[in-house]
Design a protein around this motif. Sequence first.
Motif, PDB file in Angstrom:
ATOM      1  N   MET A 238       0.824  -1.192   0.000  1.00 57.72           N
ATOM      2  CA  MET A 238       0.000   0.000   0.000  1.00 57.72           C
ATOM      3  C   MET A 238       0.870   1.260   0.000  1.00 57.72           C
ATOM      4  O   MET A 238       0.531   2.234  -0.648  1.00 57.72           O
ATOM      5  CB  MET A 238      -0.921  -0.045   1.221  1.00 57.72           C
ATOM      6  CG  MET A 238      -1.964   0.989   1.195  1.00 57.72           C
ATOM      7  SD  MET A 238      -3.267   0.461   0.109  1.00 57.72           S
ATOM      8  CE  MET A 238      -4.607   1.332   0.760  1.00 57.72           C
ATOM      9  N   VAL A 239       1.969   1.213   0.744  1.00 56.19           N
ATOM     10  CA  VAL A 239       2.858   2.366   0.815  1.00 56.19           C
ATOM     11  C   VAL A 239       3.541   2.581  -0.528  1.00 56.19           C
ATOM     12  O   VAL A 239       3.712   3.724  -0.967  1.00 56.19           O
ATOM     13  CB  VAL A 239       3.889   2.181   1.949  1.00 56.19           C
ATOM     14  CG1 VAL A 239       4.912   3.291   1.942  1.00 56.19           C
ATOM     15  CG2 VAL A 239       3.186   2.105   3.288  1.00 56.19           C
ATOM     16  N   ILE A 240       3.890   1.490  -1.203  1.00 54.04           N
ATOM     17  CA  ILE A 240       4.526   1.608  -2.522  1.00 54.04           C
ATOM     18  C   ILE A 240       3.561   2.259  -3.511  1.00 54.04           C
ATOM     19  O   ILE A 240       3.963   3.102  -4.314  1.00 54.04           O
ATOM     20  CB  ILE A 240       4.989   0.229  -3.019  1.00 54.04           C
ATOM     21  CG1 ILE A 240       6.112  -0.285  -2.131  1.00 54.04           C
ATOM     22  CG2 ILE A 240       5.443   0.298  -4.466  1.00 54.04           C
ATOM     23  CD1 ILE A 240       6.528  -1.699  -2.402  1.00 54.04           C
ATOM     24  N   PHE A 241       2.276   1.892  -3.459  1.00 56.53           N
ATOM     25  CA  PHE A 241       1.273   2.507  -4.317  1.00 56.53           C
ATOM     26  C   PHE A 241       1.169   4.007  -4.038  1.00 56.53           C
ATOM     27  O   PHE A 241       1.097   4.818  -4.959  1.00 56.53           O
ATOM     28  CB  PHE A 241      -0.092   1.851  -4.106  1.00 56.53           C
ATOM     29  CG  PHE A 241      -1.218   2.607  -4.746  1.00 56.53           C
ATOM     30  CD1 PHE A 241      -1.395   2.590  -6.116  1.00 56.53           C
ATOM     31  CD2 PHE A 241      -2.092   3.363  -3.981  1.00 56.53           C
ATOM     32  CE1 PHE A 241      -2.420   3.299  -6.709  1.00 56.53           C
ATOM     33  CE2 PHE A 241      -3.118   4.074  -4.558  1.00 56.53           C
ATOM     34  CZ  PHE A 241      -3.280   4.035  -5.934  1.00 56.53           C
ATOM     35  N   ALA A 242       1.194   4.383  -2.774  1.00 60.00           N
ATOM     36  CA  ALA A 242       1.088   5.795  -2.406  1.00 60.00           C
ATOM     37  C   ALA A 242       2.283   6.579  -2.932  1.00 60.00           C
ATOM     38  O   ALA A 242       2.127   7.677  -3.476  1.00 60.00           O
ATOM     39  CB  ALA A 242       0.973   5.938  -0.894  1.00 60.00           C
ATOM     40  N   ILE A 243       3.474   6.019  -2.783  1.00 58.41           N
ATOM     41  CA  ILE A 243       4.681   6.701  -3.269  1.00 58.41           C
ATOM     42  C   ILE A 243       4.655   6.815  -4.778  1.00 58.41           C
ATOM     43  O   ILE A 243       4.967   7.874  -5.344  1.00 58.41           O
ATOM     44  CB  ILE A 243       5.935   5.959  -2.773  1.00 58.41           C
ATOM     45  CG1 ILE A 243       6.063   6.098  -1.270  1.00 58.41           C
ATOM     46  CG2 ILE A 243       7.187   6.480  -3.477  1.00 58.41           C
ATOM     47  CD1 ILE A 243       7.109   5.215  -0.646  1.00 58.41           C
TER      48      ILE A 243
END
Length: 66
Positions: A1-6
Amino acid sequence: MVIFAILFMLIAILNIFFPAMGWHMRYGWMVQGESEPSDAYLLMSRISSVIVLIVFLLFFLPIIFS
């Protein structure tokens, strides 16, 4: 999820600073010869990217980092 946000924030920021790159990737290959996006397209692309980035930061980052 964090990778998608970045990744999402990176694409929005790139579109703010280099909107012509997005135009060339989406429409430029369809046009034969020299063609560039209009100033209105570039302005609207920047404005919409800023709005999308603000909405993303307001709604999704608190969910991701909570």
